[in-house]
Design a protein around this motif. Structure first.
Motif, mmCIF file in Angstrom:
data_model
loop_
_atom_site.group_PDB
_atom_site.id
_atom_site.type_symbol
_atom_site.label_atom_id
_atom_site.label_comp_id
_atom_site.label_asym_id
_atom_site.label_seq_id
_atom_site.Cartn_x
_atom_site.Cartn_y
_atom_site.Cartn_z
ATOM 1 N N UNK A 125 -13.780 10.719 -73.858
ATOM 2 C CA UNK A 125 -13.945 9.835 -72.717
ATOM 3 C C UNK A 125 -13.032 8.631 -72.862
ATOM 4 N N UNK A 126 -12.213 8.399 -71.870
ATOM 5 C CA UNK A 126 -11.244 7.314 -71.932
ATOM 6 C C UNK A 126 -11.870 5.997 -71.501
ATOM 7 N N UNK A 127 -11.505 4.945 -72.196
ATOM 8 C CA UNK A 127 -11.874 3.587 -71.814
ATOM 9 C C UNK A 127 -10.673 2.958 -71.133
ATOM 10 N N UNK A 128 -10.899 2.325 -69.990
ATOM 11 C CA UNK A 128 -9.784 1.773 -69.227
ATOM 12 C C UNK A 128 -10.062 0.343 -68.803
ATOM 13 N N UNK A 129 -8.985 -0.440 -68.671
ATOM 14 C CA UNK A 129 -9.065 -1.761 -68.063
ATOM 15 C C UNK A 129 -8.909 -1.562 -66.561
ATOM 16 N N UNK A 130 -9.980 -1.837 -65.812
ATOM 17 C CA UNK A 130 -9.992 -1.540 -64.387
ATOM 18 C C UNK A 130 -9.436 -2.668 -63.530
ATOM 19 N N UNK A 131 -9.488 -3.893 -64.063
ATOM 20 C CA UNK A 131 -9.003 -5.018 -63.269
ATOM 21 C C UNK A 131 -9.294 -6.326 -63.963
ATOM 22 N N UNK A 132 -8.976 -7.410 -63.277
ATOM 23 C CA UNK A 132 -9.188 -8.742 -63.837
ATOM 24 C C UNK A 132 -9.587 -9.694 -62.716
ATOM 25 N N UNK A 133 -10.598 -10.520 -62.973
ATOM 26 C CA UNK A 133 -11.042 -11.512 -62.002
ATOM 27 C C UNK A 133 -10.126 -12.736 -62.058
ATOM 28 N N UNK A 134 -10.300 -13.602 -61.063
ATOM 29 C CA UNK A 134 -9.473 -14.808 -60.993
ATOM 30 C C UNK A 134 -9.693 -15.729 -62.193
ATOM 31 N N UNK A 135 -10.901 -15.668 -62.793
ATOM 32 C CA UNK A 135 -11.167 -16.540 -63.941
ATOM 33 C C UNK A 135 -10.666 -15.961 -65.260
ATOM 34 N N UNK A 136 -9.986 -14.807 -65.201
ATOM 35 C CA UNK A 136 -9.426 -14.206 -66.402
ATOM 36 C C UNK A 136 -10.322 -13.198 -67.082
ATOM 37 N N UNK A 137 -11.495 -12.938 -66.520
ATOM 38 C CA UNK A 137 -12.404 -11.940 -67.073
ATOM 39 C C UNK A 137 -11.923 -10.539 -66.716
ATOM 40 N N UNK A 138 -11.852 -9.672 -67.710
ATOM 41 C CA UNK A 138 -11.429 -8.299 -67.493
ATOM 42 C C UNK A 138 -12.629 -7.418 -67.145
ATOM 43 N N UNK A 139 -12.364 -6.358 -66.386
ATOM 44 C CA UNK A 139 -13.359 -5.320 -66.140
ATOM 45 C C UNK A 139 -12.919 -4.085 -66.916
ATOM 46 N N UNK A 140 -13.742 -3.688 -67.873
ATOM 47 C CA UNK A 140 -13.432 -2.553 -68.741
ATOM 48 C C UNK A 140 -14.454 -1.459 -68.477
ATOM 49 N N UNK A 141 -13.978 -0.243 -68.242
ATOM 50 C CA UNK A 141 -14.884 0.871 -67.982
ATOM 51 C C UNK A 141 -15.162 1.633 -69.270
ATOM 52 N N UNK A 142 -16.437 2.037 -69.410
ATOM 53 C CA UNK A 142 -16.863 2.875 -70.529
ATOM 54 C C UNK A 142 -17.855 3.868 -69.975
ATOM 55 N N UNK A 143 -17.457 5.139 -69.919
ATOM 56 C CA UNK A 143 -18.253 6.159 -69.263
ATOM 57 C C UNK A 143 -18.526 5.699 -67.833
ATOM 58 N N UNK A 144 -19.797 5.555 -67.429
ATOM 59 C CA UNK A 144 -20.104 5.143 -66.061
ATOM 60 C C UNK A 144 -20.362 3.643 -65.945
ATOM 61 N N UNK A 145 -20.188 2.923 -67.039
ATOM 62 C CA UNK A 145 -20.451 1.488 -67.043
ATOM 63 C C UNK A 145 -19.162 0.687 -66.890
ATOM 64 N N UNK A 146 -19.282 -0.458 -66.218
ATOM 65 C CA UNK A 146 -18.189 -1.426 -66.143
ATOM 66 C C UNK A 146 -18.646 -2.703 -66.828
ATOM 67 N N UNK A 147 -17.831 -3.186 -67.746
ATOM 68 C CA UNK A 147 -18.200 -4.304 -68.606
ATOM 69 C C UNK A 147 -17.285 -5.476 -68.284
ATOM 70 N N UNK A 148 -17.877 -6.615 -67.917
ATOM 71 C CA UNK A 148 -17.111 -7.844 -67.708
ATOM 72 C C UNK A 148 -16.829 -8.459 -69.069
ATOM 73 N N UNK A 149 -15.560 -8.529 -69.436
ATOM 74 C CA UNK A 149 -15.186 -8.894 -70.805
ATOM 75 C C UNK A 149 -14.242 -10.075 -70.827
#
Length: 202
Positions: free
Chosen positions: A1-25
């Motif tokens: 299962x691949x982990x991907x960086x899905x995007x980034x918010x204006x405040x610099x927080x990344x959205x990282x996907x893990x399986x079906x979860x999205x993690x604000x990092x």
């Protein structure tokens, strides 16, 4: 299962996907940013709770303090390049020492010892996921399992842990995308395995 960086918010927080979860990092070497992140954590979890904890301290076989500290609460993770930090905020000392929070991970007692030795950070309440899984699932062999095996047993997810990333130069000033994703998913997976074991959701 691949982990991907899905995007980034204006405040610099990344959205990282893990399986079906999205993690604000949040990735940072700023004490002020850590202070803010912990403030948000206390705002939403003022009664305490479970926290995934992991550290990275390589390059491999070279002694030295922890380079990267990762903590995760729910779907919010902090990846703190503590080795390059401008300062370590008092809020971090307070958070790790707050007995209302339970810090979970594989080898978490060793990680806590490294934080104490390198930075004087005391982690008050730790639970090793290997012991928790073995006791909860009634399978003594899990006391020797790694995080990857526990993620499979508890979550049914095949977690990628590339060897070249695990042994990479974690003291680099700028982490690669692969290092960042690895650090984030280790902390999130630690949290989620712990949550599921405590909640009976496995």
């Amino acid at each position: 299962m691949a982990t991907e960086i899905q995007g980034i918010y204006e405040d610099g927080t990344y959205v990282v996907s893990f399986d079906e979860d999205c993690i604000d990092t949040t990735l940072t070497d700023s004490g002020d940013v850590v202070d803010w992140w912990l403030g948000e954590t206390y705002r939403t979890h003022h009664g305490g709770g479970l926290v995934g904890l992991d550290v990275e301290w390589r390059p491999y076989r070279i002694p030295g303090p922890v380079a990267v500290l990762q903590v995760c609460v729910d779907r919010r993770c902090l990846v703190f390049q503590i080795l390059h930090a401008d300062y370590v905020p008092e809020a971090l000392f307070g958070f790790l020492a707050d007995g209302r929070f339970t810090f979970v991970g594989v080898g978490v007692r060793d990680d806590a010892a490294k934080l104490r030795a390198g930075y004087g950070l005391e982690v008050a309440s730790v639970v090793d996921l290997r012991r928790l899984a073995a006791d909860t699932l009634g399978r003594s062999e899990l006391r020797r399992a790694g995080l990857q095996a526990l993620v499979w047993e508890v979550m049914g997810v095949q977690m990628e842990k590339p060897h070249h990333v695990r042994v990479s130069a974690w003291d680099a000033r700028t982490l690669s995308d692969d290092q960042f994703k690895y650090a984030c998913t280790d902390a999130f997976a630690s949290f989620e395995v712990g949550r599921r074991l405590y909640d009976g959701d496995y």
